[in-house]
Design a protein around this motif. Structure first.
Motif, mmCIF file in Angstrom:
data_model
loop_
_atom_site.group_PDB
_atom_site.id
_atom_site.type_symbol
_atom_site.label_atom_id
_atom_site.label_comp_id
_atom_site.label_asym_id
_atom_site.label_seq_id
_atom_site.Cartn_x
_atom_site.Cartn_y
_atom_site.Cartn_z
ATOM 1 N N TYR A 73 4.695 -3.200 8.826
ATOM 2 C CA TYR A 73 4.971 -1.781 9.093
ATOM 3 C C TYR A 73 4.223 -0.923 8.076
ATOM 4 C CZ TYR A 73 8.714 -3.972 11.763
ATOM 5 O OH TYR A 73 9.431 -4.756 12.648
ATOM 6 N N SER A 74 2.943 -1.176 7.946
ATOM 7 C CA SER A 74 2.156 -0.556 6.878
ATOM 8 C C SER A 74 1.539 0.794 7.264
ATOM 9 C CB SER A 74 1.034 -1.507 6.435
ATOM 10 O OG SER A 74 0.194 -1.825 7.528
ATOM 11 N N ASP A 75 1.724 1.236 8.503
ATOM 12 C CA ASP A 75 1.197 2.532 8.904
ATOM 13 C C ASP A 75 2.033 3.630 8.255
ATOM 14 O OD1 ASP A 75 0.279 4.822 10.094
ATOM 15 O OD2 ASP A 75 0.630 4.171 12.155
ATOM 16 N N PRO A 76 1.457 4.435 7.370
ATOM 17 C CA PRO A 76 2.249 5.476 6.693
ATOM 18 C C PRO A 76 2.913 6.455 7.651
ATOM 19 C CG PRO A 76 0.103 5.210 5.642
ATOM 20 C CD PRO A 76 0.064 4.419 6.922
ATOM 21 N N ALA B 134 10.112 -2.031 -5.349
ATOM 22 C CA ALA B 134 9.815 -1.168 -4.205
ATOM 23 C C ALA B 134 8.419 -0.565 -4.337
ATOM 24 C CB ALA B 134 10.873 -0.067 -4.099
ATOM 25 N N HIS B 135 8.074 -0.129 -5.556
ATOM 26 C CA HIS B 135 6.755 0.458 -5.794
ATOM 27 C C HIS B 135 5.650 -0.593 -5.630
ATOM 28 C CE1 HIS B 135 3.669 2.977 -7.570
ATOM 29 N NE2 HIS B 135 3.358 1.979 -8.391
ATOM 30 N N ARG B 136 5.857 -1.756 -6.219
ATOM 31 C CA ARG B 136 4.820 -2.791 -6.203
ATOM 32 C C ARG B 136 4.602 -3.369 -4.802
ATOM 33 N NH1 ARG B 136 4.791 -8.345 -9.902
ATOM 34 N NH2 ARG B 136 3.207 -9.446 -8.679
ATOM 35 N N LEU B 137 5.679 -3.625 -4.083
ATOM 36 C CA LEU B 137 5.579 -4.326 -2.803
ATOM 37 C C LEU B 137 5.423 -3.396 -1.610
ATOM 38 C CD1 LEU B 137 8.343 -7.042 -3.320
ATOM 39 C CD2 LEU B 137 5.864 -7.306 -3.610
ATOM 40 N N PHE B 138 5.823 -2.119 -1.755
ATOM 41 C CA PHE B 138 5.826 -1.251 -0.574
ATOM 42 C C PHE B 138 5.189 0.112 -0.825
ATOM 43 C CE2 PHE B 138 8.348 1.898 1.985
ATOM 44 C CZ PHE B 138 7.656 1.695 3.172
#
Length: 241
Positions: free
Chosen positions: A56-59, A87-91
């Motif tokens: 679900y990488s589409d901003p 959360a910051h590192r992975l997403f």
């Protein structure tokens, strides 16, 4: 007692995908308004963030979502113990979530001061439900000891504070956490219970022959808006807590 829907899937990945799809349906229904989401931490949250990053990488999917936290350990944001860190590192970073959509708990600040600051933040930003700030969705974890958020006993389940300081009973680590009434005010509560240890937890939660009330059973008994996503190979059914 309130019914809690438990949905079962063949494996952890499918359970986390199903939870995400349920979340995104709610997000899509509020495309013209901000969507207030409260995130949890822990191992399951890391698995979930990895699913979000890879599938679900589409901003654009997340453009109206504002990210807050259910709880945070009192550590700096670059600590691997920090919920924000993962959360910051992975997403957030790989997907490109705008910084202005992220409202972290400052784990490096004095705990009592930060609990008060974060409580004011959500009181000022979130819509109100009978005097209580209301998240659109809360992603809640349940620990093996049946704690939720960083609520380890009954003292914060009916607190007048929105966020409070708690202390882990085993490590002594201080944390800033949502209290029970804020959790219960959420429009929707989505819970992932995956892994062998969580299978045992689910059986304890649903059996509960001793009638012991824990933070987890209290929350589940006082809301009709919670759904548990699990990987146990059983039929879907409603369970009463």
């Amino acid at each position: 007692m309130n019914p809690t829907l438990v949905q079962f899937y063949p494996d952890a990945s499918k359970a986390l995908i199903a939870l995400t799809e349920a979340l995104l349906v709610s997000v899509a229904a509020r495309t013209r308004k901000p969507f207030y989401l409260a995130l949890s931490g822990g191992e399951t949250a890391r698995q979930l963030f990895d699913v979000w990053r890879t599938r679900y990488s589409d901003p654009a999917r997340w453009k109206n979502v504002l990210f807050f936290w259910v709880d945070e350990r009192c550590v700096p944001p670059d600590s691997e113990e920090s919920n924000y860190y993962w959360a910051h590192r992975l997403f957030f970073k790989p997907v490109g979530i705008p910084a202005e959509h992220i409202f972290r708990i400052h784990g490096e600040a004095p705990p009592e001061q930060e609990a008060e600051r974060y409580a004011r933040l959500i009181a000022n930003r979130l819509p109100d439900r009978e005097g209580m700030p209301r998240f659109d969705c809360t992603l809640l974890g349940i620990g093996e000891d049946e704690h939720v958020a960083s609520i380890f006993d009954h003292s914060l389940l009916q607190s007048d504070d929105l966020y409070a300081v708690s202390q882990h009973p085993a490590t002594g680590q201080y944390r800033v956490t949502q209290t029970g009434e804020v959790i219960l005010a959420s429009r929707e509560i989505l819970i992932a219970l995956v892994g062998k240890r969580k299978k045992e937890l689910l059986h304890r939660l649903t059996a509960r022959p001793d009638g012991v009330v824990t933070p987890a059973t209290y929350i589940l008994a006082h809301t009709s808006r919670a759904t548990i996503f699990s990987e146990i190979g059983l039929f879907n059914r409603e369970l009463s807590f």
